[in-house]
Design an enzyme around this catalytic site. Structure first.
Site, PDB file in Angstrom:
ATOM      1  N   GLY A  45     -11.598  26.499  51.149  1.00 15.41           N
ATOM      2  CA  GLY A  45     -11.459  28.236  50.579  1.00 15.41           C
ATOM      3  C   GLY A  45     -10.667  28.283  51.961  1.00 15.41           C
ATOM      4  O   GLY A  45      -9.378  29.121  51.589  1.00 15.41           O
ATOM      5  N   TRP A 104     -14.078  29.112  42.095  1.00 19.44           N
ATOM      6  CA  TRP A 104     -13.582  30.363  41.609  1.00 19.44           C
ATOM      7  C   TRP A 104     -12.018  30.646  41.383  1.00 19.44           C
ATOM      8  O   TRP A 104     -12.024  31.766  41.214  1.00 19.44           O
ATOM      9  CB  TRP A 104     -13.291  30.841  43.878  1.00 19.44           C
ATOM     10  N   CYS A 112      -5.019  28.885  40.438  1.00 19.43           N
ATOM     11  CA  CYS A 112      -5.736  27.741  40.969  1.00 19.43           C
ATOM     12  C   CYS A 112      -5.560  27.150  42.218  1.00 19.43           C
ATOM     13  O   CYS A 112      -5.282  26.050  41.781  1.00 19.43           O
ATOM     14  CB  CYS A 112      -5.899  26.348  40.025  1.00 19.43           C
ATOM     15  N   ASN A 117       0.561  35.810  50.227  1.00 18.31           N
ATOM     16  CA  ASN A 117       1.188  36.857  51.184  1.00 18.31           C
ATOM     17  C   ASN A 117       1.653  38.842  50.357  1.00 18.31           C
ATOM     18  O   ASN A 117       1.313  39.359  50.430  1.00 18.31           O
ATOM     19  CB  ASN A 117       2.100  36.796  51.454  1.00 18.31           C
ATOM     20  N   SER A 131      -8.013  27.075  45.408  1.00 17.54           N
ATOM     21  CA  SER A 131      -9.676  27.175  46.467  1.00 17.54           C
ATOM     22  C   SER A 131     -10.037  26.664  45.473  1.00 17.54           C
ATOM     23  O   SER A 131     -10.529  25.418  44.037  1.00 17.54           O
ATOM     24  CB  SER A 131     -10.491  28.528  46.581  1.00 17.54           C
ATOM     25  N   ASN A 167     -11.327  37.956  57.721  1.00 14.11           N
ATOM     26  CA  ASN A 167     -11.441  37.456  59.301  1.00 14.11           C
ATOM     27  C   ASN A 167     -10.372  36.994  59.155  1.00 14.11           C
ATOM     28  O   ASN A 167      -8.872  36.353  60.242  1.00 14.11           O
ATOM     29  CB  ASN A 167     -12.741  36.247  59.368  1.00 14.11           C
ATOM     30  N   ARG A 195     -24.811  68.957  40.714  1.00 16.08           N
ATOM     31  CA  ARG A 195     -26.145  69.174  40.868  1.00 16.08           C
ATOM     32  C   ARG A 195     -26.201  70.156  41.996  1.00 16.08           C
ATOM     33  O   ARG A 195     -25.385  70.186  43.022  1.00 16.08           O
ATOM     34  CB  ARG A 195     -26.342  67.998  42.283  1.00 16.08           C
ATOM     35  N   TRP A 207     -24.386  59.585  48.239  1.00 17.54           N
ATOM     36  CA  TRP A 207     -23.734  61.495  48.031  1.00 17.54           C
ATOM     37  C   TRP A 207     -24.306  62.246  46.436  1.00 17.54           C
ATOM     38  O   TRP A 207     -24.888  62.682  46.235  1.00 17.54           O
ATOM     39  CB  TRP A 207     -22.471  61.549  47.481  1.00 17.54           C
ATOM     40  N   GLU A 237      -8.767  35.876  48.164  1.00  9.30           N
ATOM     41  CA  GLU A 237      -7.321  36.515  48.704  1.00  9.30           C
ATOM     42  C   GLU A 237      -7.056  36.543  50.174  1.00  9.30           C
ATOM     43  O   GLU A 237      -5.987  37.131  50.692  1.00  9.30           O
ATOM     44  CB  GLU A 237      -6.187  37.231  47.840  1.00  9.30           C
TER      45      GLU A 237
HETATM   46  C1  LIG Z   1     -14.708  36.350  42.527  1.00 11.87           C
HETATM   47  C2  LIG Z   1     -13.911  35.281  43.193  1.00 11.87           C
HETATM   48  C3  LIG Z   1     -12.431  35.268  42.616  1.00 11.87           C
HETATM   49  C4  LIG Z   1     -11.518  34.288  42.741  1.00 11.87           C
HETATM   50  N1  LIG Z   1     -10.712  34.172  42.933  1.00 11.87           N
HETATM   51  C5  LIG Z   1     -10.107  33.299  42.790  1.00 11.87           C
HETATM   52  C6  LIG Z   1      -8.363  32.597  41.967  1.00 11.87           C
HETATM   53  O1  LIG Z   1      -8.498  33.093  41.262  1.00 11.87           O
HETATM   54  N2  LIG Z   1      -7.892  31.099  41.902  1.00 11.87           N
HETATM   55  C7  LIG Z   1      -8.454  30.751  43.547  1.00 11.87           C
HETATM   56  O2  LIG Z   1      -7.637  29.789  44.330  1.00 11.87           O
HETATM   57  N3  LIG Z   1      -9.736  31.104  43.891  1.00 11.87           N
HETATM   58  C8  LIG Z   1     -10.409  31.857  44.225  1.00 11.87           C
HETATM   59  N4  LIG Z   1     -11.011  32.436  44.802  1.00 11.87           N
HETATM   60  C9  LIG Z   1     -11.379  32.379  45.922  1.00 11.87           C
HETATM   61  C10 LIG Z   1     -11.158  32.786  47.072  1.00 11.87           C
HETATM   62  O3  LIG Z   1     -10.104  33.110  47.957  1.00 11.87           O
HETATM   63  C11 LIG Z   1     -12.097  32.295  48.279  1.00 11.87           C
HETATM   64  O4  LIG Z   1     -13.843  32.281  48.497  1.00 11.87           O
HETATM   65  C12 LIG Z   1     -12.006  32.811  50.128  1.00 11.87           C
HETATM   66  O5  LIG Z   1     -10.596  32.114  50.227  1.00 11.87           O
HETATM   67  C13 LIG Z   1     -12.937  31.944  51.188  1.00 11.87           C
HETATM   68  O6  LIG Z   1     -13.030  30.845  50.653  1.00 11.87           O
HETATM   69  P1  LIG Z   1     -14.784  30.875  50.093  1.00 11.87           P
HETATM   70  O7  LIG Z   1     -15.687  30.745  49.977  1.00 11.87           O
HETATM   71  O8  LIG Z   1     -14.851  28.696  51.043  1.00 11.87           O
HETATM   72  O9  LIG Z   1     -15.635  30.759  52.263  1.00 11.87           O
HETATM   73  P2  LIG Z   1     -15.086  30.230  53.427  1.00 11.87           P
HETATM   74  O10 LIG Z   1     -13.930  29.906  54.419  1.00 11.87           O
HETATM   75  O11 LIG Z   1     -16.082  29.696  54.250  1.00 11.87           O
HETATM   76  O12 LIG Z   1     -16.060  31.172  54.496  1.00 11.87           O
HETATM   77  C14 LIG Z   1     -17.171  31.829  55.204  1.00 11.87           C
HETATM   78  C15 LIG Z   1     -16.928  32.788  55.723  1.00 11.87           C
HETATM   79  O13 LIG Z   1     -16.614  32.009  56.908  1.00 11.87           O
HETATM   80  C16 LIG Z   1     -15.110  32.785  57.819  1.00 11.87           C
HETATM   81  N5  LIG Z   1     -14.040  31.941  58.559  1.00 11.87           N
HETATM   82  C17 LIG Z   1     -13.636  30.833  57.125  1.00 11.87           C
HETATM   83  N6  LIG Z   1     -12.866  30.289  58.699  1.00 11.87           N
HETATM   84  C18 LIG Z   1     -12.612  30.898  59.507  1.00 11.87           C
HETATM   85  C19 LIG Z   1     -11.889  31.466  60.840  1.00 11.87           C
HETATM   86  N7  LIG Z   1     -11.028  30.037  61.053  1.00 11.87           N
HETATM   87  N8  LIG Z   1     -12.022  32.138  61.713  1.00 11.87           N
HETATM   88  C20 LIG Z   1     -13.043  32.986  61.284  1.00 11.87           C
HETATM   89  N9  LIG Z   1     -13.873  33.014  59.883  1.00 11.87           N
HETATM   90  C21 LIG Z   1     -13.594  32.418  59.332  1.00 11.87           C
HETATM   91  C22 LIG Z   1     -14.250  33.543  56.502  1.00 11.87           C
HETATM   92  O14 LIG Z   1     -14.393  34.730  57.306  1.00 11.87           O
HETATM   93  C23 LIG Z   1     -16.260  34.398  55.636  1.00 11.87           C
HETATM   94  O15 LIG Z   1     -16.663  34.855  56.452  1.00 11.87           O
HETATM   95  C24 LIG Z   1     -12.083  33.502  44.431  1.00 11.87           C
HETATM   96  C25 LIG Z   1     -13.220  33.484  44.576  1.00 11.87           C
HETATM   97  C26 LIG Z   1     -13.983  34.591  44.161  1.00 11.87           C
HETATM   98  C27 LIG Z   1     -15.246  35.251  44.408  1.00 11.87           C
END
Ligand SMILES: Cc1cc2nc3c(=O)[nH]c(=O)nc-3n(C[C@H](O)[C@H](O)[C@H](O)COP(=O)(O)OP(=O)(O)OC[C@H]3O[C@@H](n4cnc5c(N)ncnc54)[C@H](O)[C@@H]3O)c2cc1C
Lengths: 257, 436
Positions: B183, B208, B176, B292, B178, B420, B321, B390, B416
């Site tokens: 995020g 998440w 846990c 990492n 996020s 980006n 097919r 396909w 993870e």
């Molecule tokens: C199905 C699922 C399972 C998950 N499981 C876990 C879990 O078990 N434990 C956990 O801790 N988290 C988990 N997560 C969270 C996941 O790691 C985050 O969703 C992820 O890190 C992205 O964060 P965000 O969703 O807040 O997107 P945001 O950070 O809001 O990003 C939105 C967009 O902005 C872009 N962006 C943000 N900052 C930058 C930057 N500095 N430069 C360029 N672009 C940027 C991103 O690339 C993305 O395109 C999970 C998420 C999902 C959807």
């Protein structure tokens, strides 16, 4: 009875899911770069041996044996990961289909192994899916002059007697014999387990004896010559008939009725 | 006699429908020399004397394990993959069987009831599972590469004795980090921890969180001293059922729908001081380190997914097919696309396995892991999308698995670290190297 000393011979064959192809010279089936695995009937044999032990039948030792190329060691490791205690590998150089053992050769070799290991129960597959000869178990029983129960669908051990159920046309047949004996396995005997990760690691530490044919007394040479190997003719497309009468007349036409 | 042959070939294995070769890319003919994987995990090793081997070479044990996991996945998980996706839930018997097979304790040493294998074995298992169901794969991935690893690395002996045997045999783990507010900027997390007489109290919320429905063991990152900013972040262990812990919402998702993803609330959750993981104020370092490594796992999930999608479609194009009087796989236009896709899958796998071996050998692998995850998720998205095309209409319907692979692939570019964020990591390394 002091306990069962079970020998389970296993064979490395082309995987059951692979479509075998005949080589260009029509002398054998292509084996290079083809996925191999343990003959599925032999998986049943190993599984049954392990289940006997799990059912608290006194099992002293389960030895897996394979005669084959160096890669046959892979399936011995699999057998040990499934629960065999140790493995014996007799390395055979199989080049271009030469030097391969025939069922009689394997049976003679197994007789020597049984004598050396003092086995009192040998569980073999009823056949291996590559040659489909289905002879080894019976030949071994004859050579050892032991009782045999082929195509087992259930095995029970009671003291020094073994009760084997086998599926025959229209019912089941139950046989009872005294140890030592030979059993060959059929499909419905059990469902082989998947080797779990911890057991794969344990198998690494189990002893695997490496031998060659020279370590055994006897003549194991081949007596048969393969004349030709061909693919089955391609299946012809079927037809649909309108009704039962149509089917009967078609069957008559084909001479099947 | 043909009837006998017919009953034999498909044999007892119910789902023998597949005629695909196991791990097609990994020839096992390489010479039997000591390879990296036989080194102990997490030890400094000098590998300069070891003859280089193909990246795709597996040790005998790894190969045997790959085969066993593949068989298990094909026979046991595949028949349930569609149903679990539709139901948006994981079949509890699948979880049980993952434990039984030793797939939830891949790197946990034998003395703690685990499988005692190396890191690359975990990667292989994650890939093999994803080939059949990416949802099952991520369950094993998060559990092994994040949760188990955290305890193995930083758990006290007491924590190890208490948790490793459970994590190996019956208790699912969650990670846990996020939150609604954090995020990509993970260290902006707002969940707070305060010291109490004999432990800590946690307040806040997570979002998440993978595995949270099934899990009983949660590694929770919270800030113990917000004045220190991210350097106040500390890692704790929280059990489900601790008063104040609650699952607020289960997400409905585009893909990996059988994998649970939830919002979790912590309302004055009190935990004893033994539940501190490692040291106070070190949490941010643990999180970086774990992610990492974990990234290599997600990358393997994506290459497994790409393989699964490819094989599913290739089987159709080359066997089933026909159009214009021939199998669709005979058209050069199809063949070239498939050849291109296969090449990209193998390129991605080379990155994944190289990152895994580098980690195992104790080399710096951070950029390799980022490249592997970035590229593997791109390839997975592209190949699974093409695979739908396909197969034409048959790829688009929810009868087969083609459309599911496509939906499942999207997550690879998000969790993870988004794509980006991977690019940022790679660029940061490059800039360091090339700045004069
Ligand atoms: C199905 C699922 C399972 C998950 N499981 C876990 C879990 O078990 N434990 C956990 O801790 N988290 C988990 N997560 C969270 C996941 O790691 C985050 O969703 C992820 O890190 C992205 O964060 P965000 O969703 O807040 O997107 P945001 O950070 O809001 O990003 C939105 C967009 O902005 C872009 N962006 C943000 N900052 C930058 C930057 N500095 N430069 C360029 N672009 C940027 C991103 O690339 C993305 O395109 C999970 C998420 C999902 C959807």
């Amino acid at each position: 009875m002091s306990g069962l000393r079970i020998l389970v011979p296993v064979k490395r064959v082309i995987d059951y899911a692979v479509k075998p192809r005949v080589n260009r010279a029509q002398t054998a089936v292509e084996t290079a770069n083809v996925k191999h695995s343990m003959n599925p009937f032999d998986e049943l044999s190993i599984e049954e041996a392990v289940r006997l032990r799990e059912r608290k039948v006194p099992v002293e030792e389960i030895v897996a044996f394979s005669a084959g190329p160096p890669k046959a060691q892979d399936i011995l490791r699999t057998a040990m990961a499934m629960g065999a205690d140790r493995g014996i590998h007799v390395q055979i150089d199989e080049k271009e289909g030469k030097g391969e053992l025939e069922p009689l050769g394997v049976a003679k070799l197994l007789k020597r192994v049984v004598e050396k290991e003092k086995s009192n129960l040998v569980i073999l597959g009823k056949q291996s899916i590559d040659d489909d000869a289905g002879q080894t178990g019976q030949m071994l029983a004859a050579l050892l002059n032991w009782s045999q129960a082929t195509q087992a669908s259930k095995v029970q051990v009671e003291g020094d007697s073994v009760i084997v159920t086998r599926e025959v046309d229209g019912g089941v047949e139950t046989l009872k014999a005294k140890l030592p004996m030979i059993i060959t396995t059929d499909l419905r005997l059990n469902e082989p387990r998947y080797a779990s990760l911890p057991n794969i690691m344990k198998a690494k530490k189990k002893p695997l004896d490496k031998k060659t044919l020279k370590d055994f007394e006897g003549d194991f040479s081949a007596r048969l010559k393969t004349v030709k190997v061909t693919e089955p003719p391609p299946r012809k497309g079927g037809i649909k008939v309108e009704d039962v009468d149509g089917m009967i007349s078609k069957l008559k036409e084909l001479g099947a009725l | 006699m043909t009837s006998i042959a017919k009953t034999l070939r498909p044999l007892a294995r119910a789902a023998a429908s597949s005629s695909r070769p196991l791990r097609p890319a990994f020839s096992r003919t390489a010479p039997q020399i000591r390879c990296l994987s036989s080194t102990l995990p997490r030890r400094d090793v000098d590998i300069s004397d070891i003859p280089p081997t193909p990246i795709t070479h597996l040790s005998d044990t790894e190969a045997l394990m790959a085969e066993s996991v593949s068989k298990f996945a094909q026979d046991v998980i595949l028949p349930k993959a569609r149903e679990m996706d539709e139901a948006e839930s994981m079949d509890p018997t699948v979880v049980e069987q993952l434990f039984e097979q030793g797939l939830m304790g891949v790197e946990i040493p034998e003395e703690y009831g685990g499988s005692g294998m190396n890191f690359t074995s975990a990667i292989i298992a994650i890939e093999e599972l994803a080939r059949v169901d990416p949802s099952v794969s991520v369950m094993a991935d998060v559990h092994n590469t994040l949760c188990n690893t955290a305890i193995l690395k930083w758990g006290t002996e007491k924590l190890k004795k208490e948790w490793l045997p459970k994590l190996a045999t019956n208790t699912v783990g969650s990670f846990c980090l996020s939150e609604p507010v954090s995020g990509s900027d993970a260290f902006a997390l707002a969940t707070k921890a305060t010291r109490t007489g004999n432990g800590y109290k946690i307040n806040g919320g997570k979002m998440w969180i993978t595995n949270s429905m099934e899990a009983n063991f949660f590694i929770v990152f919270a800030n113990l001293d917000p004045s220190k900013k991210y350097k106040g972040i500390t890692a704790f262990i929280v059990e489900k059922g601790t008063p104040g812990f609650s699952i607020a919402k289960k997400e409905k998702k585009l893909g990996i729908r059988a994998s649970s993803t939830c919002v979790i609330n912590f309302d004055d959750v009190e935990i004893p001081k033994e539940n501190l993981l490692g040291d106070e104020f070190e949490g941010y370092k643990y999180a970086i380190g774990l992610l990492n490594e974990g990234r290599i796992g997600i990358a393997a999930q994506m290459t497994g997914l790409a393989l699964g999608a490819f094989e599913n479609a290739a089987g159709y194009a080359w066997n089933d097919r026909k159009q214009f009087g021939q199998l669709i796989g005979e058209f050069q236009g199809m063949q070239h696309q498939m050849a291109q896709a296969w090449t990209e899958i193998q390129a991605a796998r080379a990155l994944v396995f190289n990152a895994a071996r580098k980690k195992e050998a104790g080399e710096d692998f951070v950029m390799d892991a980022a490249m592997a995850k970035l590229y593997a998720s791109q390839v997975a998205g592209k190949v699974s999308g093409q695979a739908v095309e396909w197969m034409g209409g048959m790829g688009f319907v929810r009868e087969g698995l083609a459309e599911k692979y496509f939906r499942d692939s999207k997550i690879g570019a998000i969790y993870e670290g988004t794509s980006n964020i991977q690019l940022t990591t790679i660029a940061r390394h490059l800039q360091k190297t090339y700045t004069k």
